[in-house]
Design a protein around this motif. Sequence first.
Motif, PDB file in Angstrom:
ATOM      1  N   UNK A  62       0.093  -6.561  -4.433  1.00  0.00           N
ATOM      2  CA  UNK A  62      -0.572  -7.370  -3.463  1.00  0.00           C
ATOM      3  C   UNK A  62      -2.005  -6.799  -2.970  1.00  0.00           C
ATOM      4  N   UNK A  63      -1.912  -5.479  -2.921  1.00  0.00           N
ATOM      5  CA  UNK A  63      -2.976  -4.803  -2.244  1.00  0.00           C
ATOM      6  C   UNK A  63      -3.993  -4.428  -3.418  1.00  0.00           C
ATOM      7  N   UNK A  64      -3.416  -4.360  -4.837  1.00  0.00           N
ATOM      8  CA  UNK A  64      -4.327  -4.019  -5.897  1.00  0.00           C
ATOM      9  C   UNK A  64      -4.361  -2.745  -6.447  1.00  0.00           C
ATOM     10  N   UNK A  65      -3.719  -1.931  -5.734  1.00  0.00           N
ATOM     11  CA  UNK A  65      -3.580  -0.497  -6.135  1.00  0.00           C
ATOM     12  C   UNK A  65      -2.671   0.348  -5.501  1.00  0.00           C
ATOM     13  N   UNK A  66      -2.177   1.480  -5.725  1.00  0.00           N
ATOM     14  CA  UNK A  66      -1.344   2.243  -5.008  1.00  0.00           C
ATOM     15  C   UNK A  66      -0.804   3.549  -6.022  1.00  0.00           C
ATOM     16  N   UNK A  67       0.221   4.217  -5.490  1.00  0.00           N
ATOM     17  CA  UNK A  67       0.678   5.303  -6.233  1.00  0.00           C
ATOM     18  C   UNK A  67       2.045   5.487  -5.681  1.00  0.00           C
ATOM     19  N   UNK A  68       2.844   5.830  -6.555  1.00  0.00           N
ATOM     20  CA  UNK A  68       4.238   6.198  -6.184  1.00  0.00           C
ATOM     21  C   UNK A  68       4.811   7.727  -6.902  1.00  0.00           C
ATOM     22  N   UNK A  69       5.120   8.780  -6.073  1.00  0.00           N
ATOM     23  CA  UNK A  69       5.534   9.963  -6.605  1.00  0.00           C
ATOM     24  C   UNK A  69       6.967  10.058  -6.279  1.00  0.00           C
ATOM     25  N   UNK A  78      -0.390  -2.203 -16.691  1.00  0.00           N
ATOM     26  CA  UNK A  78      -1.544  -2.847 -16.681  1.00  0.00           C
ATOM     27  C   UNK A  78      -2.156  -3.152 -15.384  1.00  0.00           C
ATOM     28  N   UNK A  79      -1.358  -2.381 -14.450  1.00  0.00           N
ATOM     29  CA  UNK A  79      -1.817  -2.586 -13.138  1.00  0.00           C
ATOM     30  C   UNK A  79      -2.712  -1.108 -12.552  1.00  0.00           C
ATOM     31  N   UNK A  80      -2.948  -1.260 -11.256  1.00  0.00           N
ATOM     32  CA  UNK A  80      -3.510   0.208 -10.705  1.00  0.00           C
ATOM     33  C   UNK A  80      -2.761   0.774  -9.778  1.00  0.00           C
ATOM     34  N   UNK A  81      -1.343   0.589 -10.364  1.00  0.00           N
ATOM     35  CA  UNK A  81      -0.495   1.488  -9.713  1.00  0.00           C
ATOM     36  C   UNK A  81      -0.068   2.826 -10.482  1.00  0.00           C
ATOM     37  N   UNK A  82      -0.208   3.914 -10.102  1.00  0.00           N
ATOM     38  CA  UNK A  82       0.083   5.175 -10.545  1.00  0.00           C
ATOM     39  C   UNK A  82       1.553   5.679 -10.181  1.00  0.00           C
ATOM     40  N   UNK A  83       2.097   6.497 -11.214  1.00  0.00           N
ATOM     41  CA  UNK A  83       3.318   6.972 -11.099  1.00  0.00           C
ATOM     42  C   UNK A  83       3.402   8.570 -11.424  1.00  0.00           C
ATOM     43  N   UNK A  84       3.814   9.304 -10.507  1.00  0.00           N
ATOM     44  CA  UNK A  84       4.165  10.629 -10.775  1.00  0.00           C
ATOM     45  C   UNK A  84       5.410  11.094 -10.555  1.00  0.00           C
ATOM     46  N   UNK A 127      -4.591  15.791  -9.335  1.00  0.00           N
ATOM     47  CA  UNK A 127      -4.965  15.865 -10.856  1.00  0.00           C
ATOM     48  C   UNK A 127      -4.497  14.439 -11.470  1.00  0.00           C
ATOM     49  N   UNK A 128      -3.954  13.562 -10.600  1.00  0.00           N
ATOM     50  CA  UNK A 128      -3.486  12.282 -11.466  1.00  0.00           C
ATOM     51  C   UNK A 128      -2.437  12.573 -12.180  1.00  0.00           C
ATOM     52  N   UNK A 129      -1.599  13.502 -12.216  1.00  0.00           N
ATOM     53  CA  UNK A 129      -0.679  14.033 -13.239  1.00  0.00           C
ATOM     54  C   UNK A 129       0.558  13.153 -13.393  1.00  0.00           C
ATOM     55  N   UNK A 130       0.861  12.429 -14.571  1.00  0.00           N
ATOM     56  CA  UNK A 130       2.085  11.738 -14.856  1.00  0.00           C
ATOM     57  C   UNK A 130       3.577  12.566 -14.427  1.00  0.00           C
ATOM     58  N   UNK A 131       3.475  13.853 -14.904  1.00  0.00           N
ATOM     59  CA  UNK A 131       4.735  14.478 -14.873  1.00  0.00           C
ATOM     60  C   UNK A 131       4.238  15.798 -14.439  1.00  0.00           C
ATOM     61  N   UNK A 132       5.029  16.400 -13.875  1.00  0.00           N
ATOM     62  CA  UNK A 132       5.190  18.005 -13.447  1.00  0.00           C
ATOM     63  C   UNK A 132       6.585  18.713 -13.620  1.00  0.00           C
ATOM     64  N   UNK A 133       6.684  19.514 -14.307  1.00  0.00           N
ATOM     65  CA  UNK A 133       7.711  20.392 -14.548  1.00  0.00           C
ATOM     66  C   UNK A 133       7.438  21.646 -14.112  1.00  0.00           C
ATOM     67  N   UNK A 134       8.300  22.231 -12.991  1.00  0.00           N
ATOM     68  CA  UNK A 134       7.941  23.512 -12.420  1.00  0.00           C
ATOM     69  C   UNK A 134       8.987  24.548 -12.669  1.00  0.00           C
TER      70      UNK A 134
END
Length: 263
Positions: free
Chosen positions: A130-137, A174-180, A223-230
């Motif tokens: 609804x807001x048009x953008x966001x991010x989930x980690x 196709x949205x402006x929602x990122x996932x990490x 850095x807007x990384x999609x995946x981080x393995x530590x």
Amino acid sequence: MDLRNLHVVLTGATGGLGSVLALSLAAQGAIVGLVGRDPVKLHALQKRVAAQGGKSHIVVTDLAQPNMASQVLKQSLREMGHVDLLINNAGMIEFTEFAAQTEISIDNIVHTNVTATLVLSREFVSYFLQRGHGHLAFVGSIFGSLGFPHFATYCASKFAIHGFSQALRRELVDSRIGITYIAPRAIATPMNDDRTNAMWQASGQAVDHPQKVADKIVQALQKDKQDLFIGQPQSFFAWLNGLAPSLVNLGLKQQARLAKKFL
């Protein structure tokens, strides 16, 4: 992403990793919504955030309660105005022989690590759309790619979150929602009981300090990384497990036998 003035909702905020991550985010200028069920611990953490010049808000909730997802979102919006990033960090773990694990324990781990994470994410994805953008980690685990003996239910829950993060990222392409997705190895927190710590020490497994993990999470978000393995070699074995699990089986036989001594 620029964390300055970013409005972040963090679940499991008062935990061993969560509290350090909250302080690290606030140090970068983020405004952090501290989600937890213990108001005393939340207020204590808020004072620590304020003492270092940061800003935070408190969201008291029990992730096991019905309708908690809508309550978290509503209270977060009421306190913070808007939300840019949801970090699903709350989790449970148990080191046990699976045949001896209680049904209540299995249900609690699956609900906290999987069900609560999914329903909370659904609520925030709807808001972000609804807001048009966001991010989930998602704070997962190396055990979300590497089945480890005597952590069967925990591994099942983290495999679920790893798969969920992949599926959701592809669904929202196709949205402006990122996932990490973040996969730490063992972390030195109170989640690990004395038996677990003794087993890690005896097996020579590295255990990371929460600050090290929090710093890497902050960097991954910036850095807007999609995946981080530590952590190595755990990250390598997680990768190898996807290609040749039979090879990993051989290596974990000894680990399984050693772990039984500490159950």
